[in-house]
Design a protein around this motif. Sequence first.
Motif, short mmCIF file in Angstrom:
data_model
loop_
_atom_site.label_atom_id
_atom_site.label_comp_id
_atom_site.label_asym_id
_atom_site.label_seq_id
_atom_site.Cartn_x
_atom_site.Cartn_y
_atom_site.Cartn_z
N GLU A 1 0.82 -1.20 0.00
CA GLU A 1 0.00 0.00 0.00
C GLU A 1 0.87 1.27 0.00
O GLU A 1 1.74 1.43 0.85
CB GLU A 1 -0.88 0.04 1.24
CG GLU A 1 -1.96 -1.00 1.32
CD GLU A 1 -2.66 -0.92 2.66
OE1 GLU A 1 -3.69 -0.21 2.75
OE2 GLU A 1 -2.18 -1.55 3.61
N TYR B 1 0.64 3.37 3.16
CA TYR B 1 1.60 3.11 4.24
C TYR B 1 2.79 4.07 4.08
O TYR B 1 3.28 4.63 5.07
CB TYR B 1 2.06 1.66 4.17
CG TYR B 1 2.98 1.24 5.30
CD1 TYR B 1 2.46 0.88 6.55
CD2 TYR B 1 4.36 1.18 5.12
CE1 TYR B 1 3.31 0.48 7.58
CE2 TYR B 1 5.20 0.79 6.14
CZ TYR B 1 4.67 0.43 7.37
OH TYR B 1 5.51 0.04 8.40
N ASP C 1 1.93 7.44 5.41
CA ASP C 1 2.14 7.62 6.85
C ASP C 1 3.57 8.04 7.15
O ASP C 1 3.82 8.92 7.99
CB ASP C 1 1.81 6.31 7.59
CG ASP C 1 0.32 6.13 7.82
OD1 ASP C 1 -0.43 7.12 7.75
OD2 ASP C 1 -0.11 4.98 8.07
N GLU D 1 -6.70 -6.19 5.43
CA GLU D 1 -6.65 -5.16 6.44
C GLU D 1 -5.53 -4.18 6.10
O GLU D 1 -4.39 -4.59 5.90
CB GLU D 1 -6.41 -5.75 7.83
CG GLU D 1 -7.59 -6.56 8.36
CD GLU D 1 -7.37 -7.02 9.79
OE1 GLU D 1 -6.40 -6.54 10.42
OE2 GLU D 1 -8.16 -7.85 10.26
N SER D 2 -5.88 -2.93 6.01
CA SER D 2 -4.90 -1.93 5.62
C SER D 2 -3.80 -1.80 6.68
O SER D 2 -4.06 -1.77 7.88
CB SER D 2 -5.59 -0.57 5.43
OG SER D 2 -4.64 0.43 5.12
N SER E 1 -2.72 4.04 8.21
CA SER E 1 -3.69 4.69 9.08
C SER E 1 -4.84 5.27 8.27
O SER E 1 -4.80 5.32 7.03
CB SER E 1 -3.00 5.82 9.86
OG SER E 1 -2.68 6.90 8.98
N GLY E 2 -5.85 5.75 8.97
CA GLY E 2 -6.96 6.40 8.30
C GLY E 2 -6.53 7.64 7.55
O GLY E 2 -6.96 7.89 6.42
N ASN F 1 -4.63 6.63 4.32
CA ASN F 1 -5.55 6.27 3.25
C ASN F 1 -6.29 7.49 2.73
O ASN F 1 -6.68 7.54 1.57
CB ASN F 1 -6.55 5.22 3.74
CG ASN F 1 -5.96 3.82 3.80
OD1 ASN F 1 -5.44 3.33 2.81
ND2 ASN F 1 -6.01 3.19 4.96
N THR G 1 -11.30 4.35 4.74
CA THR G 1 -10.42 4.94 5.74
C THR G 1 -10.94 4.71 7.16
O THR G 1 -10.16 4.58 8.10
CB THR G 1 -10.25 6.46 5.51
OG1 THR G 1 -11.53 7.09 5.61
CG2 THR G 1 -9.67 6.74 4.15
N SER H 1 -9.62 1.62 9.02
CA SER H 1 -8.19 1.50 9.34
C SER H 1 -7.99 1.27 10.83
O SER H 1 -8.67 1.88 11.67
CB SER H 1 -7.45 2.76 8.91
OG SER H 1 -7.63 3.02 7.53
N ASN I 1 0.40 4.73 13.97
CA ASN I 1 0.87 3.58 13.20
C ASN I 1 2.29 3.22 13.63
O ASN I 1 3.27 3.77 13.12
CB ASN I 1 0.82 3.90 11.71
CG ASN I 1 1.00 2.66 10.84
OD1 ASN I 1 1.51 1.64 11.28
ND2 ASN I 1 0.58 2.76 9.59
#
Length: 500
Positions: free
Chosen positions: A260, A263, A266, A382-383, A386-387, A390, A473, A476, A484
């Motif tokens: 992702e 990620y 973040d 599962e991502s 974090s929200g 995303n 999101t 997350s 994270n």
Amino acid sequence: MAISQTTEVVRIRSQVLEEITKMAYENRLEKDIVNVRDIIVSEEGPRYRCCIHKEKAVLRQRINLTLSQSLKLSQEEAAAAAMAGKVEDMPLITVMPEACDQCPIDKYLVTDACRNCLAHNCIHSCPKAAIMVVQNRAYIDKSRCVECGLCKKSCQYGAIIEISRPCERVCAVKAIVAGGDRKAVIDQKKCVECGSCREACPFGAIGDSSAVVQVIQHILNGKQVYAMLAPAFAGHFGPKTKPGQIVEAIKQLGFYAVQEVAYGADIVTLNEAKEFLATVPEQRPFMTSSCCPAFVTMIEKHFSDIKDRISSTVSPMLATARLIKANNPAAVTVFIGPCIAKKAEARKHAGLVDYALTFEELTAMFTGKGIELDLVPDKGFESAASGTGNGFACAGGLVKAVQSAVAGLDPAAVVKPLNAEGIENCAEAVQQLQAGKVEANFLEGMSCYGGCIGGPGGLANVRVAKKLVDNFTQKSAAATALDNESAAIDNEKIGHWHCR
């Protein structure tokens, strides 16, 4: 998997992409490339152009562009070069000369609304004496006209209209002009590679080069090819398609792993927040985001005096690629998202990001490989982001992420945000900041309306995409980048993230 506006131009582009990817996966591209013309060109008569020969010429250039090869090569030569992994050193956004031939070139025209009034304001306002009365109405002598527009402004009947090519009209940086042969010409010194002109051309005469065949070749050759999936992916494949299905389908294409980019967002958030705290306002009055390559290029080419205001933190795509390469130097990294400008960013950072594809090209790969997303099993997803990571996909998401990180690192610090969507609005925001007309110290610039979800290589309506991304999101596990823990660990492990 509905494309937001399925025009005939989009259908033709998709058909060519799908057929080429199918041939590449079946290892028959060189042998059968000439058969692609049967999809578009009918020997019974022309469907889109003046004659079959014209349609064949346009299709040949479209195929070569899809293969990232010179438009001058034959289809067989272009296919052989693409299969060998070659990518022609050519502009990312290209006008196909054979397809560009039916737009008017006269910028100002006198309509039937002209009353041949006594005032003749149009004649008196013209600095080049280019207007005269012919057969009881005003006439513009094109050999004298300098297209200043004063005649249009002076006509009280509104009888003089301004005509601009769709590609010219949408280009906020004025990088497209009509050449002497009526063909559109892109000034690469001005172009920011946003892709707006490609979407605006009603004849499909502007295209972006694709590396889809080269990526497939790496997969078939057993390379460890990583798909770096943009945060916008949750919003572009329909409300009934689960994120787990998309990830599984990408693996079925032969990708070694899926990472992702959210990620990486973040990690970017953590570093951009620290950079903001360290430099604003002590070293510079404001800082801009660095995630959108078209926005960054706009500043570098058109506002070069404030290049130092751009965040030096890498984009989420580069952060993700750097993380992958650090863990696996043999990896082939492929960004996949709705953005065309990311292809240009990948070129600038060759060796870090090997290729960039759009969701449109990814869909063609699914079709070419015979994968139906609806039938792909959802193995759960599962991502890892974090929200707010995303949320980078949507306009305003980057600002929200940086604000939350700054507040967590230094509660006394204040981020005064300003976000702009669309190159024209981005340019206006920069000018306002320069002139001190707005009180802001952090500018988020996105070249596409709606943010990344509005990219020209996407598949969905912006409003639909935003709703789907917003829903994603909220699922997350971590709310913000500071929450994270794994991103914080990787951030410290890799270390230096500041370069573009």
